[in-house]
Design a protein around this motif. Structure first.
Motif, PDB file in Angstrom:
ATOM      1  N   THR A 150      21.826   7.100  17.122  1.00 33.90           N
ATOM      2  CA  THR A 150      22.604   6.930  15.894  1.00 33.90           C
ATOM      3  C   THR A 150      22.642   5.474  15.448  1.00 33.90           C
ATOM      4  O   THR A 150      22.942   5.171  14.298  1.00 33.90           O
ATOM      5  N   LYS A 151      22.329   4.557  16.355  1.00 29.74           N
ATOM      6  CA  LYS A 151      22.264   3.140  16.012  1.00 29.74           C
ATOM      7  C   LYS A 151      21.443   2.410  17.069  1.00 29.74           C
ATOM      8  O   LYS A 151      21.207   2.924  18.169  1.00 29.74           O
ATOM      9  N   LEU A 152      21.013   1.217  16.726  1.00 29.33           N
ATOM     10  CA  LEU A 152      20.313   0.359  17.669  1.00 29.33           C
ATOM     11  C   LEU A 152      21.271  -0.722  18.140  1.00 29.33           C
ATOM     12  O   LEU A 152      22.083  -1.216  17.350  1.00 29.33           O
ATOM     13  N   PRO A 153      21.218  -1.111  19.404  1.00 29.82           N
ATOM     14  CA  PRO A 153      22.155  -2.136  19.898  1.00 29.82           C
ATOM     15  C   PRO A 153      21.920  -3.475  19.193  1.00 29.82           C
ATOM     16  O   PRO A 153      20.774  -3.886  18.965  1.00 29.82           O
ATOM     17  N   ASP A 154      23.000  -4.146  18.818  1.00 29.16           N
ATOM     18  CA  ASP A 154      22.909  -5.440  18.127  1.00 29.16           C
ATOM     19  C   ASP A 154      22.102  -6.452  18.942  1.00 29.16           C
ATOM     20  O   ASP A 154      21.439  -7.325  18.368  1.00 29.16           O
ATOM     21  N   GLU A 155      22.161  -6.321  20.259  1.00 30.22           N
ATOM     22  CA  GLU A 155      21.471  -7.284  21.123  1.00 30.22           C
ATOM     23  C   GLU A 155      19.957  -7.254  20.955  1.00 30.22           C
ATOM     24  O   GLU A 155      19.266  -8.203  21.332  1.00 30.22           O
ATOM     25  N   LEU A 165       7.748  -1.458  15.887  1.00 32.19           N
ATOM     26  CA  LEU A 165       8.984  -0.712  16.125  1.00 32.19           C
ATOM     27  C   LEU A 165       8.813   0.700  15.591  1.00 32.19           C
ATOM     28  O   LEU A 165       8.519   0.896  14.411  1.00 32.19           O
ATOM     29  N   ASP A 166       8.983   1.694  16.454  1.00 35.50           N
ATOM     30  CA  ASP A 166       8.865   3.095  16.061  1.00 35.50           C
ATOM     31  C   ASP A 166      10.133   3.834  16.478  1.00 35.50           C
ATOM     32  O   ASP A 166      10.375   4.069  17.658  1.00 35.50           O
ATOM     33  N   VAL A 167      10.965   4.171  15.491  1.00 34.42           N
ATOM     34  CA  VAL A 167      12.208   4.907  15.748  1.00 34.42           C
ATOM     35  C   VAL A 167      12.271   6.160  14.874  1.00 34.42           C
ATOM     36  O   VAL A 167      13.338   6.630  14.502  1.00 34.42           O
ATOM     37  N   GLU A 168      11.117   6.709  14.555  1.00 32.17           N
ATOM     38  CA  GLU A 168      11.057   7.912  13.720  1.00 32.17           C
ATOM     39  C   GLU A 168      11.787   9.076  14.380  1.00 32.17           C
ATOM     40  O   GLU A 168      11.820   9.201  15.607  1.00 32.17           O
ATOM     41  N   GLY A 169      12.380   9.929  13.552  1.00 29.91           N
ATOM     42  CA  GLY A 169      12.970  11.155  14.066  1.00 29.91           C
ATOM     43  C   GLY A 169      14.220  10.968  14.887  1.00 29.91           C
ATOM     44  O   GLY A 169      14.376  11.585  15.942  1.00 29.91           O
ATOM     45  N   ASN A 170      15.129  10.113  14.422  1.00 36.37           N
ATOM     46  CA  ASN A 170      16.423   9.925  15.072  1.00 36.37           C
ATOM     47  C   ASN A 170      17.535  10.190  14.056  1.00 36.37           C
ATOM     48  O   ASN A 170      17.313  10.875  13.053  1.00 36.37           O
ATOM     49  N   LYS A 171      18.715   9.616  14.294  1.00 37.28           N
ATOM     50  CA  LYS A 171      19.842   9.784  13.371  1.00 37.28           C
ATOM     51  C   LYS A 171      20.407   8.430  12.969  1.00 37.28           C
ATOM     52  O   LYS A 171      21.610   8.277  12.769  1.00 37.28           O
ATOM     53  N   LEU A 172      19.515   7.455  12.846  1.00 37.87           N
ATOM     54  CA  LEU A 172      19.938   6.101  12.504  1.00 37.87           C
ATOM     55  C   LEU A 172      20.476   6.056  11.077  1.00 37.87           C
ATOM     56  O   LEU A 172      19.848   6.578  10.144  1.00 37.87           O
ATOM     57  N   ASN A 194      15.141   9.731   9.392  1.00 40.76           N
ATOM     58  CA  ASN A 194      16.438   9.289   9.897  1.00 40.76           C
ATOM     59  C   ASN A 194      17.493   9.546   8.822  1.00 40.76           C
ATOM     60  O   ASN A 194      17.278  10.361   7.919  1.00 40.76           O
ATOM     61  N   LEU A 195      18.618   8.848   8.917  1.00 36.00           N
ATOM     62  CA  LEU A 195      19.710   9.016   7.942  1.00 36.00           C
ATOM     63  C   LEU A 195      20.000   7.694   7.234  1.00 36.00           C
ATOM     64  O   LEU A 195      21.135   7.440   6.825  1.00 36.00           O
ATOM     65  N   LEU A 196      18.997   6.860   7.086  1.00 34.69           N
ATOM     66  CA  LEU A 196      19.179   5.556   6.445  1.00 34.69           C
ATOM     67  C   LEU A 196      19.544   5.725   4.973  1.00 34.69           C
ATOM     68  O   LEU A 196      18.966   6.548   4.263  1.00 34.69           O
ATOM     69  N   THR A 197      20.487   4.904   4.522  1.00 39.61           N
ATOM     70  CA  THR A 197      20.909   4.954   3.115  1.00 39.61           C
ATOM     71  C   THR A 197      20.477   3.711   2.336  1.00 39.61           C
ATOM     72  O   THR A 197      20.580   3.699   1.115  1.00 39.61           O
ATOM     73  N   PHE A 214       9.499   4.590   5.651  1.00 36.85           N
ATOM     74  CA  PHE A 214      10.899   5.007   5.556  1.00 36.85           C
ATOM     75  C   PHE A 214      11.000   6.410   4.961  1.00 36.85           C
ATOM     76  O   PHE A 214      12.028   6.767   4.395  1.00 36.85           O
ATOM     77  N   HIS A 215       9.942   7.207   5.035  1.00 39.56           N
ATOM     78  CA  HIS A 215       9.991   8.508   4.364  1.00 39.56           C
ATOM     79  C   HIS A 215      11.014   9.438   5.030  1.00 39.56           C
ATOM     80  O   HIS A 215      11.315   9.315   6.204  1.00 39.56           O
ATOM     81  N   GLN A 216      11.545  10.337   4.238  1.00 38.89           N
ATOM     82  CA  GLN A 216      12.535  11.338   4.662  1.00 38.89           C
ATOM     83  C   GLN A 216      13.794  10.676   5.215  1.00 38.89           C
ATOM     84  O   GLN A 216      14.175  10.862   6.364  1.00 38.89           O
ATOM     85  N   ASN A 217      14.443   9.876   4.365  1.00 38.55           N
ATOM     86  CA  ASN A 217      15.757   9.313   4.637  1.00 38.55           C
ATOM     87  C   ASN A 217      16.652   9.602   3.434  1.00 38.55           C
ATOM     88  O   ASN A 217      16.384  10.539   2.679  1.00 38.55           O
ATOM     89  N   LYS A 218      17.685   8.797   3.239  1.00 37.34           N
ATOM     90  CA  LYS A 218      18.590   8.981   2.099  1.00 37.34           C
ATOM     91  C   LYS A 218      18.750   7.663   1.348  1.00 37.34           C
ATOM     92  O   LYS A 218      19.837   7.311   0.885  1.00 37.34           O
ATOM     93  N   ILE A 219      17.657   6.956   1.215  1.00 37.42           N
ATOM     94  CA  ILE A 219      17.656   5.624   0.604  1.00 37.42           C
ATOM     95  C   ILE A 219      17.631   5.752  -0.918  1.00 37.42           C
ATOM     96  O   ILE A 219      16.790   6.453  -1.483  1.00 37.42           O
ATOM     97  N   SER A 220      18.560   5.059  -1.589  1.00 41.42           N
ATOM     98  CA  SER A 220      18.685   5.194  -3.048  1.00 41.42           C
ATOM     99  C   SER A 220      18.033   4.051  -3.820  1.00 41.42           C
ATOM    100  O   SER A 220      17.853   4.157  -5.029  1.00 41.42           O
ATOM    101  N   SER A 221      17.682   2.954  -3.134  1.00 45.33           N
ATOM    102  CA  SER A 221      17.058   1.834  -3.859  1.00 45.33           C
ATOM    103  C   SER A 221      16.234   0.972  -2.913  1.00 45.33           C
ATOM    104  O   SER A 221      16.474   0.943  -1.707  1.00 45.33           O
ATOM    105  N   ILE A 222      15.259   0.275  -3.494  1.00 52.01           N
ATOM    106  CA  ILE A 222      14.433  -0.684  -2.767  1.00 52.01           C
ATOM    107  C   ILE A 222      14.849  -2.070  -3.240  1.00 52.01           C
ATOM    108  O   ILE A 222      14.848  -2.333  -4.443  1.00 52.01           O
TER     109      ILE A 222
END
Length: 585
Positions: A150-155, A165-172, A194-197, A214-222
């Motif tokens: 659901t998130k990546l550690p800040d560290e 970096l490959d994090v496809e198919g998660n809930k980020l 993912n669930l990126l907005t 970034f395909h198949q997310n919920k991004i509304s603008s670039i």
């Protein structure tokens, strides 16, 4: 089994993949202690590479710590539900592959493996990554696709050497600004499904980024900062919530693939018609029309428009071949121009405005003004660093250019220059970018570029048969980008294979029948375009260009040596196939 383990004592490498193992044999943990009297124990070495992939392992026990010389550990495609704490006691480990298991968490002790360079934990059941990964400062490749993150550690922001970096198919839900600000060496991001907005503004700092998915997310603008991704070659934004595109996307001069399918776009910006795309997918949007300027995108081989309520074009044009649609749009553009009131006064105003701007910006832009000569009045400053005279009808360079000793970039694309402008070019010692594509150059002289010792970007495309046989690129050791499209080349030009700094090479739309095996020497090459030639076979040595080569374009060649499924899987699969064809060293 015994024979393989015995051999590992002399090689330091043990491969026990595909053996239906349910547990790790005890002999492995006692690698050097289990020799027999007839073994040459004094020649034995510690185990450094251990591959246990494609088995039925359910547990790795704490005895793993006895293998403290391991640099590579691959336990992918097993039934592991966890990793032992002992993983942190492998101080030399550089590559760890635990993909395709049932792992629910990675122990924090992984942070003690400070030599770690590659980590693949994809296709597991991870809900989070350990924050201690931030201590692995040499980490360059992280694959964590198909998990439940659901998130990546800040560290992770501490891992400033990250390249892929490959994090496809998660809930980020987001990337932090700090992360992207730290990952300036990234060349590839895959965060699809993912669930990126949103996309952070700091995306523009990734000047080395080649592939962004970034395909198949919920991004509304670039964000407009996307223009900073100057190396971007592939951009996938399909199946999002985009309603518009920033005009700044038109500044991505290296972009070849732009996927925008299944969004809510109502128009395609005119500025984006400057892109030199091969593929543009606008299908399933809300477009009611297209700008006629798309017709000038002559590099487009595939323009997808199905599923749009386009009313200004006949359906047969929309669903028909791309070249026919582009030709129609160009004809409409010409009609618009003829009906316009392009008076001399308007042109004079544009020239005057460009001249004023050059005083502060040090950039003179007179592109597309229909000029046959450059007015002497525009040279009000000798400190100009960029001059764009493209898309005019200029036949020879103005002598005033010789006074611009600070000039770094000169764009002359799409003019009527027939003679090589060597006299003027030789007076520009700081020139690093020269674009002379699409001119009717009769020939390019052998020594024409010898004085341009700082040239890094050179575009000679579209000057058919202009390269003399004796012409050599070996006098340009600083060259990083070379574009030789539509040159009627029958073979790779002399000296080109000696350019150790070359990162982008475009040889598309020529008559090349083969590639020399010496291509393997271009070890800095990141992008190679060989599309639309007559190449039927590629040398296996080309496989050695991995991992530097990220984009290999082969469309439009009669390739018979590589099966279509491999070609369809893209650059990585092709290079692996070629590399596997190399004879054993």
């Amino acid at each position: 089994m015994e024979r393989v383990i015995k051999a590992a004592r002399s090689s330091g490498s043990l491969n026990l993949s595909n053996r239906s193992l349910k547990e790790v044999p005890e002999e492995i943990y006692r690698n050097l202690d289990s020799h027999r009297e007839d073994d040459k124990w004094w020649e034995a070495v510690e185990l450094q590479k251990l591959i246990l992939a494609h088995n039925n392992l359910e547990v790795l026990n704490e005895d793993l710590k006895t293998l403290n010389m391991l640099t590579v550990l691959n336990v992918s495609h097993n039934k592991l539900s966890s990793l032992p704490i002992a993983i942190g006691e492998l101080p030399l480990l550089k590559a760890l592959d635990v993909s395709f298991n049932l792992i629910t968490s990675i122990p924090e002790e992984i942070g003690s493996v400070t030599s770690l360079v590659k980590l693949d934990c994809s296709s597991n059941q991870l809900k989070e990554l350990p924050s201690s990964l931030g201590r692995c400062l040499d980490l360059s490749e992280l694959k964590a696709s198909n998990n439940c993150l659901t998130k990546l550690p800040d560290e992770l922001a501490n891992c400033s050497k990250l390249i892929k970096l490959d994090v496809e198919g998660n809930k980020l839900a987001s990337f932090t600004e700090k992360m992207l600000m730290s990952w300036t060496l990234l060349i590839e991001i895959n965060a699809a499904r993912n669930l990126l907005t949103s996309i952070p503004e700091s995306i523009g700092l990734l000047v080395k980024l080649i592939r962004l998915d970034f395909h198949q997310n919920k991004i509304s603008s670039i964000p407009s900062s996307i223009m900073g991704c100057s190396s971007l070659a592939e951009f996938y934004m399909g199946t999002n919530l985009l309603s518009s595109l920033p005009a700044e996307i038109g500044a991505l001069s290296r972009l070849g693939t732009l996927d925008l399918h299944s969004n809510q776009l109502k128009e395609y910006p005119v500025e984006a018609c400057n892109l030199r795309l091969s593929v543009l997918d606008l299908s399933n949007n809300s477009l009611s029309g297209l700008p006629a300027e798309i017709g000038t995108m002559t590099s487009l081989r595939k323009l997808l428009l199905a599923g749009n309520p386009i009313r200004t074009l006949r359906s047969s044009l929309v669903s028909g071949p791309t070249p026919i649609l582009l030709k129609y749009l160009r004809s409409r553009l010409s009609a618009d121009e003829e009906s316009g009131s392009g008076t001399k006064t308007m042109k004079d105003d544009q020239i005057a405005r460009a001249t004023r701007l050059s005083l502060s910006s040090k950039e003179l832009n007179l592109s597309g003004l229909g000029l046959t000569t450059v007015p002497p009045t525009v040279w009000e400053t000798e400190d100009v660093v960029r001059v764009d005279l493209s898309k005019n009808s200029i036949e020879e360079l103005p002598n005033e250019l010789s006074t611009c000793s600070s000039l770094q970039a000169l764009t002359l694309s799409g003019n009527k220059i027939r003679e090589w402008p060597g006299a003027v070019l030789s007076t520009l010692p700081n020139l690093s970018c020269l674009k002379l594509d699409n001119n009717p150059l009769v020939q390019i002289t052998c020594n024409g570029l010898e004085s341009l010792t700082h040239i890094k970007i050179l575009d000679l495309s579209g000057n058919k048969s202009s390269l003399l046989e004796s012409f050599s690129f070996s006098s340009l050791p600083q060259l990083e980008e070379l574009y030789l499209r539509r040159m009627q080349l029958n073979e790779v030009p002399q000296g080109l294979l000696t350019l150790q700094r070359l990162q982008i090479l475009d040889l598309s739309q020529n008559n090349l029948a083969s590639m020399p095996k010496e291509i393997k020497g271009l070890t800095s090459l990141a992008e190679l375009d060989l599309s639309d030639n007559n190449i039927s076979i590629l040398p296996p040595e080309m496989g050695l260009l991995e991992p530097s080569l990220q984009v290999l374009k082969l469309d439009g060649n009669p390739l018979r040596s590589i099966r279509r499924p491999i070609l369809d899987r893209g650059t990585k699969a092709i290079l692996k196939y070629l590399k596997d064809k190399l004879p054993d060293q």
